[in-house]
Write a protein that holds these residues in place. Structure first.
Motif, PDB file in Angstrom:
ATOM      1  N   MET A   1      44.598  39.034  23.443  1.00 32.06           N
ATOM      2  CA  MET A   1      44.511  37.882  24.304  1.00 32.06           C
ATOM      3  C   MET A   1      45.276  38.185  25.585  1.00 32.06           C
ATOM      4  O   MET A   1      46.418  38.613  25.556  1.00 32.06           O
ATOM      5  CB  MET A   1      45.107  36.663  23.596  1.00 32.06           C
ATOM      6  CG  MET A   1      45.110  35.440  24.478  1.00 32.06           C
ATOM      7  SD  MET A   1      45.944  34.008  23.780  1.00 32.06           S
ATOM      8  CE  MET A   1      44.939  33.638  22.396  1.00 32.06           C
ATOM      9  N   ALA A   2      44.604  37.977  26.691  1.00 32.18           N
ATOM     10  CA  ALA A   2      45.234  38.207  27.989  1.00 32.18           C
ATOM     11  C   ALA A   2      45.732  36.876  28.538  1.00 32.18           C
ATOM     12  O   ALA A   2      44.961  35.948  28.719  1.00 32.18           O
ATOM     13  CB  ALA A   2      44.236  38.830  28.940  1.00 32.18           C
ATOM     14  N   LEU A   3      47.021  36.784  28.786  1.00 30.77           N
ATOM     15  CA  LEU A   3      47.627  35.515  29.183  1.00 30.77           C
ATOM     16  C   LEU A   3      47.682  35.286  30.687  1.00 30.77           C
ATOM     17  O   LEU A   3      47.911  34.168  31.134  1.00 30.77           O
ATOM     18  CB  LEU A   3      49.027  35.407  28.594  1.00 30.77           C
ATOM     19  CG  LEU A   3      49.096  35.474  27.064  1.00 30.77           C
ATOM     20  CD1 LEU A   3      50.538  35.434  26.601  1.00 30.77           C
ATOM     21  CD2 LEU A   3      48.305  34.337  26.448  1.00 30.77           C
ATOM     22  N   THR A   4      47.469  36.318  31.469  1.00 34.22           N
ATOM     23  CA  THR A   4      47.514  36.169  32.920  1.00 34.22           C
ATOM     24  C   THR A   4      46.270  36.790  33.539  1.00 34.22           C
ATOM     25  O   THR A   4      45.588  37.616  32.910  1.00 34.22           O
ATOM     26  CB  THR A   4      48.755  36.864  33.515  1.00 34.22           C
ATOM     27  OG1 THR A   4      48.618  38.274  33.328  1.00 34.22           O
ATOM     28  CG2 THR A   4      50.040  36.362  32.876  1.00 34.22           C
ATOM     29  N   ALA A   5      45.985  36.412  34.774  1.00 38.23           N
ATOM     30  CA  ALA A   5      44.837  36.992  35.476  1.00 38.23           C
ATOM     31  C   ALA A   5      44.994  38.502  35.616  1.00 38.23           C
ATOM     32  O   ALA A   5      44.016  39.250  35.522  1.00 38.23           O
ATOM     33  CB  ALA A   5      44.675  36.337  36.839  1.00 38.23           C
ATOM     34  N   GLN A   6      46.208  38.953  35.835  1.00 39.88           N
ATOM     35  CA  GLN A   6      46.472  40.388  35.958  1.00 39.88           C
ATOM     36  C   GLN A   6      46.161  41.098  34.636  1.00 39.88           C
ATOM     37  O   GLN A   6      45.573  42.181  34.629  1.00 39.88           O
ATOM     38  CB  GLN A   6      47.918  40.617  36.368  1.00 39.88           C
ATOM     39  CG  GLN A   6      48.237  42.067  36.647  1.00 39.88           C
ATOM     40  CD  GLN A   6      49.683  42.254  37.095  1.00 39.88           C
ATOM     41  OE1 GLN A   6      50.522  41.380  36.920  1.00 39.88           O
ATOM     42  NE2 GLN A   6      49.960  43.403  37.687  1.00 39.88           N
ATOM     43  N   ALA A   7      46.540  40.475  33.523  1.00 34.49           N
ATOM     44  CA  ALA A   7      46.262  41.066  32.209  1.00 34.49           C
ATOM     45  C   ALA A   7      44.763  41.082  31.931  1.00 34.49           C
ATOM     46  O   ALA A   7      44.239  42.045  31.371  1.00 34.49           O
ATOM     47  CB  ALA A   7      47.012  40.308  31.120  1.00 34.49           C
ATOM     48  N   VAL A   8      44.060  40.022  32.321  1.00 33.37           N
ATOM     49  CA  VAL A   8      42.603  39.975  32.134  1.00 33.37           C
ATOM     50  C   VAL A   8      41.952  41.149  32.867  1.00 33.37           C
ATOM     51  O   VAL A   8      41.096  41.843  32.325  1.00 33.37           O
ATOM     52  CB  VAL A   8      42.028  38.628  32.638  1.00 33.37           C
ATOM     53  CG1 VAL A   8      40.504  38.666  32.691  1.00 33.37           C
ATOM     54  CG2 VAL A   8      42.497  37.477  31.770  1.00 33.37           C
ATOM     55  N   SER A   9      42.387  41.380  34.081  1.00 32.34           N
ATOM     56  CA  SER A   9      41.850  42.486  34.871  1.00 32.34           C
ATOM     57  C   SER A   9      42.147  43.831  34.220  1.00 32.34           C
ATOM     58  O   SER A   9      41.278  44.698  34.123  1.00 32.34           O
ATOM     59  CB  SER A   9      42.428  42.440  36.282  1.00 32.34           C
ATOM     60  OG  SER A   9      41.948  43.521  37.038  1.00 32.34           O
ATOM     61  N   ALA A  10      43.379  44.003  33.776  1.00 32.10           N
ATOM     62  CA  ALA A  10      43.782  45.269  33.149  1.00 32.10           C
ATOM     63  C   ALA A  10      43.005  45.515  31.858  1.00 32.10           C
ATOM     64  O   ALA A  10      42.536  46.640  31.608  1.00 32.10           O
ATOM     65  CB  ALA A  10      45.286  45.269  32.880  1.00 32.10           C
ATOM     66  N   VAL A  11      42.855  44.484  31.042  1.00 27.73           N
ATOM     67  CA  VAL A  11      42.117  44.627  29.782  1.00 27.73           C
ATOM     68  C   VAL A  11      40.656  44.934  30.081  1.00 27.73           C
ATOM     69  O   VAL A  11      40.052  45.806  29.446  1.00 27.73           O
ATOM     70  CB  VAL A  11      42.267  43.359  28.909  1.00 27.73           C
ATOM     71  CG1 VAL A  11      41.292  43.380  27.743  1.00 27.73           C
ATOM     72  CG2 VAL A  11      43.694  43.226  28.407  1.00 27.73           C
ATOM     73  N   GLY A  12      40.072  44.223  31.042  1.00 24.66           N
ATOM     74  CA  GLY A  12      38.683  44.479  31.410  1.00 24.66           C
ATOM     75  C   GLY A  12      38.467  45.909  31.855  1.00 24.66           C
ATOM     76  O   GLY A  12      37.485  46.555  31.471  1.00 24.66           O
ATOM     77  N   SER A  13      39.377  46.426  32.643  1.00 24.32           N
ATOM     78  CA  SER A  13      39.284  47.811  33.104  1.00 24.32           C
ATOM     79  C   SER A  13      39.409  48.795  31.945  1.00 24.32           C
ATOM     80  O   SER A  13      38.684  49.794  31.880  1.00 24.32           O
ATOM     81  CB  SER A  13      40.364  48.103  34.141  1.00 24.32           C
ATOM     82  OG  SER A  13      40.148  47.337  35.298  1.00 24.32           O
ATOM     83  N   ALA A  14      40.326  48.519  31.032  1.00 21.34           N
ATOM     84  CA  ALA A  14      40.525  49.405  29.885  1.00 21.34           C
ATOM     85  C   ALA A  14      39.298  49.404  28.970  1.00 21.34           C
ATOM     86  O   ALA A  14      38.866  50.459  28.502  1.00 21.34           O
ATOM     87  CB  ALA A  14      41.773  48.990  29.109  1.00 21.34           C
ATOM     88  N   VAL A  15      38.731  48.242  28.731  1.00 22.60           N
ATOM     89  CA  VAL A  15      37.534  48.151  27.885  1.00 22.60           C
ATOM     90  C   VAL A  15      36.375  48.889  28.554  1.00 22.60           C
ATOM     91  O   VAL A  15      35.631  49.627  27.899  1.00 22.60           O
ATOM     92  CB  VAL A  15      37.177  46.678  27.592  1.00 22.60           C
ATOM     93  CG1 VAL A  15      35.796  46.561  26.958  1.00 22.60           C
ATOM     94  CG2 VAL A  15      38.234  46.048  26.689  1.00 22.60           C
TER      95      VAL A  15
END
Length: 78
Positions: A1-15
């Motif tokens: 679960m990504a709790l911040t917009a920055q984390a969402v971006s990082a997870v999306g890039s990693a996936v």
């Protein structure tokens, strides 16, 4: 679960990086029950099967009333 917009971006890039790395071993068709995001419905069947499915859909549901998570449009002659 990504709790911040920055984390969402990082997870999306990693996936996306993992998907790209595994692409050489991807199956030709997707497995319908495991597709939890919207995809091109043609990716679930061979071209011949998808064409047949669209023709059947046009015959039994020409108004495209029957829908699913991955809707298949009825075949339309053009």
């Amino acid at each position: 679960m990504a709790l911040t917009a920055q984390a969402v971006s990082a997870v999306g890039s990693a996936v996306a990086a993992v998907h790209d790395a595994l692409r050489p071993w991807a199956a030709r068709q997707m497995y319908l029950n495991l597709a939890d995001t919207r995809r091109d419905p043609a990716s679930f069947w061979t071209p011949q099967a998808y064409d047949r499915l669209r023709r059947i859909k046009a015959a039994v549901d020409p108004d495209d009333l029957i829908r699913s998570n991955h809707p298949v449009p009825p075949y339309q002659q053009g």
